[in-house]
Design an enzyme around this catalytic site. Structure first.
Site, PDB file in Angstrom:
ATOM      1  N   PHE A 246      11.390   8.148   8.265  1.00  0.00           N
ATOM      2  CA  PHE A 246      12.253   8.652   7.200  1.00  0.00           C
ATOM      3  C   PHE A 246      12.122  10.162   7.165  1.00  0.00           C
ATOM      4  O   PHE A 246      11.078  10.706   6.802  1.00  0.00           O
ATOM      5  CB  PHE A 246      11.903   8.081   5.822  1.00  0.00           C
ATOM      6  CG  PHE A 246      12.842   8.593   4.759  1.00  0.00           C
ATOM      7  CD1 PHE A 246      14.079   8.008   4.577  1.00  0.00           C
ATOM      8  CD2 PHE A 246      12.506   9.681   3.980  1.00  0.00           C
ATOM      9  CE1 PHE A 246      14.977   8.502   3.627  1.00  0.00           C
ATOM     10  CE2 PHE A 246      13.395  10.188   3.029  1.00  0.00           C
ATOM     11  CZ  PHE A 246      14.623   9.591   2.849  1.00  0.00           C
TER      12      PHE A 246
ATOM     13  N   ASP B  16       6.450  16.309  10.422  1.00  0.00           N
ATOM     14  CA  ASP B  16       7.136  16.252   9.134  1.00  0.00           C
ATOM     15  C   ASP B  16       6.105  15.874   8.069  1.00  0.00           C
ATOM     16  O   ASP B  16       5.748  14.709   7.906  1.00  0.00           O
ATOM     17  CB  ASP B  16       8.267  15.221   9.191  1.00  0.00           C
ATOM     18  CG  ASP B  16       9.029  15.110   7.879  1.00  0.00           C
ATOM     19  OD1 ASP B  16       8.538  15.618   6.848  1.00  0.00           O
ATOM     20  OD2 ASP B  16      10.112  14.488   7.874  1.00  0.00           O
TER      21      ASP B  16
ATOM     22  N   LYS C  92       9.199  19.079  -0.902  1.00  0.00           N
ATOM     23  CA  LYS C  92       8.729  18.354  -2.082  1.00  0.00           C
ATOM     24  C   LYS C  92       7.717  19.141  -2.905  1.00  0.00           C
ATOM     25  O   LYS C  92       8.092  19.956  -3.734  1.00  0.00           O
ATOM     26  CB  LYS C  92       8.220  16.973  -1.691  1.00  0.00           C
ATOM     27  CG  LYS C  92       9.327  16.065  -1.141  1.00  0.00           C
ATOM     28  CD  LYS C  92       8.937  14.624  -1.107  1.00  0.00           C
ATOM     29  CE  LYS C  92      10.011  13.745  -0.447  1.00  0.00           C
ATOM     30  NZ  LYS C  92      11.280  13.716  -1.184  1.00  0.00           N
TER      31      LYS C  92
END
Length: 406
Positions: free
Chosen positions: A147, A232, A261
């Protein structure tokens, strides 16, 4: 005399969303109005312990005083210039973030998906200009069950059909291999490979942690084959796993690091591509950009986030409380939990399907004053703010035991 306006209830507000919001989410039926630390409060005043923390965007809790103060101070001075001009906050942010991560240069962006897209562009340009891959033939190797975001290019290499269905045609240039399989990865890498793009821990897949040595193997392979290791860490980074970065558990430094984030402290969207100097040097004026990327407000908040991480306090808290979380989940195995994976304050918990789906467990926990998010099947994710106390963590584990019928 005008009658006082009726206070809208949670049910009122949920109904009001139905005709005007796109139905791309299926939220739990709670309407949050206020928050502080690890706790949120709905419009009726009911309090809930937040065990999701915005998918790690709220690593430092809701409205951390240092981050709120930094934002307020910057709001009174300057919020946006665009990158057509310099601003007085960006250099410090970039310098301190590069130092924190052990890399050289920063490309500031806004969202996590933008960081991933930017990383893909950088890797391809590096492949053509530095590695010598023939034009338009660069490939990037990715892992199944990944993801990395929701843009058209990113879902092109997703293996989640819910994320892909109806969004083709898809962007070519990606090779998908099983996660945690070095032999398959090695077989997929060739002279056209620009990069290997992976999550050090797969979050959306259910907090899937690779075997010890896997990330070191990825690092060795990419060095040997002259391609970039792009990590990531948008969910796994910035303290979540008990280290500043999840790759540190394997003692490796990638060529390119993708952050987001928590970098915005739950206040503003902030993301970044952090990389070796020779990699980001392939970008020149006009080749890439972002109106809001690197804006002064984002840089001020991002610098305050880096300041919190420079102390090591939050990494230490995540490591210590991670042991508490792991011990609590171990006690639930065989009592409604069939297995779990955990590192630091991050866990994927596989619930016995006979007990309920992940969504059903989330709804039951909501009634106990605890917020979590399900992922595939009967798996729920636990990712509380790193500011949570041991007592609060115990409350959440007790609530989970109760709803599982343990």
């Amino acid at each position: 005399m005008t009658a006082p306006a009726r206070t809208q209830t949670s049910a009122d507000l949920i109904r009001a969303e139905e005709p005007v919001l796109a139905h791309n989410y299926h939220p739990l039926p709670v309407v949050v109005a206020r928050a502080e630390g690890a706790w949120v409060e709905d419009v009726e005043g009911r309090r809930y312990l937040d065990m999701l923390a915005g998918y790690s965007a709220l690593n430092f809790g809701h409205r951390h005083p240092a981050l709120i103060e930094a934002a307020h101070r910057q709001l009174d001075r300057l919020t946006l210039t665009s990158r057509a001009f310099h601003n007085d906050r960006l250099a410090e942010f970039a310098e301190r973030l590069a130092r924190l991560t052990g890399l050289d240069m920063v490309l500031p962006m806004n969202t996590g998906a933008e960081a991933v897209e930017s990383g893909i562009k950088v890797a391809r340009k590096w492949a053509y200009e530095v590695k010598g891959v023939p034009a338009d033939r660069a490939t990037i190797v990715v892992a199944a069950d990944n993801f990395h975001g929701r843009t058209t290019t990113i879902v092109s290499f997703s293996t989640d059909e819910t994320a892909r269905a109806g969004f083709g045609p898809f962007t070519p240039g990606f090779r998908i291999v099983p996660y945690n399989d070095l032999a398959a990865l090695e077989a997929a890498v060739d002279e056209t490979t620009a990069a290997v793009l992976i999550e050090p821990i797969q979050g959306e897949a259910g907090v899937v942690i690779p075997d010890d040595g896997y990330l070191a193997g990825v690092r060795e392979l990419t060095l040997r084959e002259n391609c970039l290791f792009v990590a990531d860490e948008i969910q796994s980074g910035l303290g979540r796993t008990g280290r500043t970065l999840a790759v540190e558990h394997d003692g490796v430094v990638p060529d390119v690091l993708l952050l987001g984030k928590a970098l915005g402290g739950g206040i503003v969207p902030v993301s970044a591509v952090v990389a070796r100097r020779d990699v980001l040097a392939v970008l020149r004026p006009g080749s890439h950009g972002s109106t809001f990327g690197g804006n002064p407000l984002a840089a001020a908040v991002g610098t305050a986030v880096v300041s919190l991480l420079e102390t090591g306090e939050f990494q230490a808290r995540a490591a210590a409380l991670g042991d508490v979380l792991r011990d609590g989940l171990t006690g639930l195995v065989g009592r409604g939990v069939v297995g779990f994976r955990a590192r630091g304050l991050w866990a994927g918990v596989d619930v016995d399907p006979a007990v309920g789906t992940g969504r059903e467990i989330g709804e039951r926990l909501l009634s106990e004053g605890v917020l979590v998010k399900d992922t595939h099947g009967s798996t729920i994710r636990l990712a509380p703010p790193l500011t949570i106390t041991e007592e609060e963590l115990g409350m959440a584990l007790g609530a989970l035991a109760k709803v599982l019928g343990a």
